[in-house]
Design a protein around this motif. Sequence first.
Motif, short mmCIF file in Angstrom:
data_model
loop_
_atom_site.label_atom_id
_atom_site.label_comp_id
_atom_site.label_asym_id
_atom_site.label_seq_id
_atom_site.Cartn_x
_atom_site.Cartn_y
_atom_site.Cartn_z
N ALA A 31 44.99 101.80 30.39
CA ALA A 31 44.96 100.34 30.35
C ALA A 31 45.22 99.76 31.74
CB ALA A 31 46.00 99.83 29.35
N LEU A 32 46.18 100.33 32.45
CA LEU A 32 46.50 99.86 33.80
C LEU A 32 45.31 100.05 34.74
CD1 LEU A 32 48.74 98.68 35.60
CD2 LEU A 32 49.45 101.03 36.07
N ASN A 33 44.63 101.18 34.61
CA ASN A 33 43.46 101.44 35.47
C ASN A 33 42.34 100.46 35.19
OD1 ASN A 33 44.33 103.48 37.19
ND2 ASN A 33 43.93 105.06 35.67
N LYS A 34 42.19 100.00 33.93
CA LYS A 34 41.17 98.99 33.63
C LYS A 34 41.49 97.68 34.34
CE LYS A 34 39.59 100.73 29.19
NZ LYS A 34 39.46 100.48 27.75
N VAL A 35 42.77 97.31 34.35
CA VAL A 35 43.19 96.10 35.06
C VAL A 35 42.90 96.26 36.55
CG1 VAL A 35 45.19 94.69 35.73
CG2 VAL A 35 44.93 95.45 33.35
N SER A 120 47.05 89.61 46.64
CA SER A 120 47.21 89.03 45.30
C SER A 120 47.23 90.08 44.19
CB SER A 120 46.07 88.04 45.03
OG SER A 120 44.83 88.72 45.04
N ILE A 121 46.90 91.30 44.49
CA ILE A 121 46.78 92.33 43.45
C ILE A 121 48.10 92.63 42.74
CG2 ILE A 121 46.24 94.78 43.05
CD1 ILE A 121 43.85 94.37 44.92
N PRO A 122 49.20 92.88 43.45
CA PRO A 122 50.45 93.18 42.72
C PRO A 122 50.85 92.08 41.74
CG PRO A 122 50.68 93.79 45.02
CD PRO A 122 49.39 93.04 44.89
N GLU A 123 50.70 90.84 42.14
CA GLU A 123 51.07 89.74 41.24
C GLU A 123 50.13 89.67 40.04
OE1 GLU A 123 51.82 84.92 41.16
OE2 GLU A 123 51.49 85.91 43.09
N ALA A 124 48.85 89.91 40.27
CA ALA A 124 47.88 89.89 39.16
C ALA A 124 48.19 91.00 38.16
CB ALA A 124 46.46 90.03 39.70
N ALA A 128 49.35 90.58 34.27
CA ALA A 128 48.64 91.27 33.19
C ALA A 128 49.60 92.08 32.32
CB ALA A 128 47.55 92.18 33.78
N SER A 129 50.67 92.58 32.92
CA SER A 129 51.63 93.40 32.16
C SER A 129 52.47 92.57 31.20
CB SER A 129 52.57 94.13 33.13
OG SER A 129 53.55 93.24 33.65
N GLU A 130 52.57 91.27 31.48
CA GLU A 130 53.40 90.37 30.68
C GLU A 130 54.86 90.84 30.59
OE1 GLU A 130 51.62 89.16 26.95
OE2 GLU A 130 49.63 89.00 27.88
N CYS A 131 55.30 91.54 31.63
CA CYS A 131 56.69 91.99 31.73
C CYS A 131 57.42 91.13 32.76
CB CYS A 131 56.75 93.45 32.17
SG CYS A 131 56.14 94.64 30.98
N MET A 136 59.76 95.31 34.76
CA MET A 136 58.89 96.10 35.64
C MET A 136 59.71 97.02 36.54
SD MET A 136 55.61 95.42 35.18
CE MET A 136 54.71 95.58 36.69
N THR A 137 60.80 96.50 37.07
CA THR A 137 61.67 97.30 37.94
C THR A 137 62.27 98.46 37.17
OG1 THR A 137 62.15 95.37 39.31
CG2 THR A 137 63.69 97.22 39.46
#
Length: 154
Positions: A31-35, A120-124, A128-131, A136-137
């Motif tokens: 799922a993460l790789n799709k994002v 912008s990728i890390p924030e996106a 997407a994770s909705e965490c 996340m940490t």
Amino acid sequence: MNTKTYSDNTSPSMLHLDQQMCFALYSANLALNKVYRKLLGELDLTYPQYLVMLVLWQQDELMVSDIGEKLFLDSATLTPLLKRLETAGLLTRRRAQVDERQVIITLTDAGRALQQKALSIPEAVACASECSVEEMTAIKQQLQTLRGHLHKKA
């Protein structure tokens, strides 16, 4: 504290797919790789290429072995990846003068410029994770601990 270990449970249900930590990690990774695939498509990078670029944006002019160590990849896996990034004009590869067996990887101007587009990728991904940041940490720290334990056993 719960001291029960997995070896204490010999139930056949332990072989159910939804009981497997490996499947939870695998399917979360898919799922993460799709994002990432969607986000990185705008940069014309694959996920493994993005990881290489992250390493080089942090510290430029590294030997292939140093990059491999940071990414847990061997040179046979890394070399074709680096060749594609070189063909794309994002980095250069050159032999070290001291030891020609060592290859030094250096970002090009285009490779350095790509960093701005990637900001912008890390924030996106976080969105997407909705965490939360705390979740996340905690997940990242748990995964790093797990990786360390498994790496010792591999």
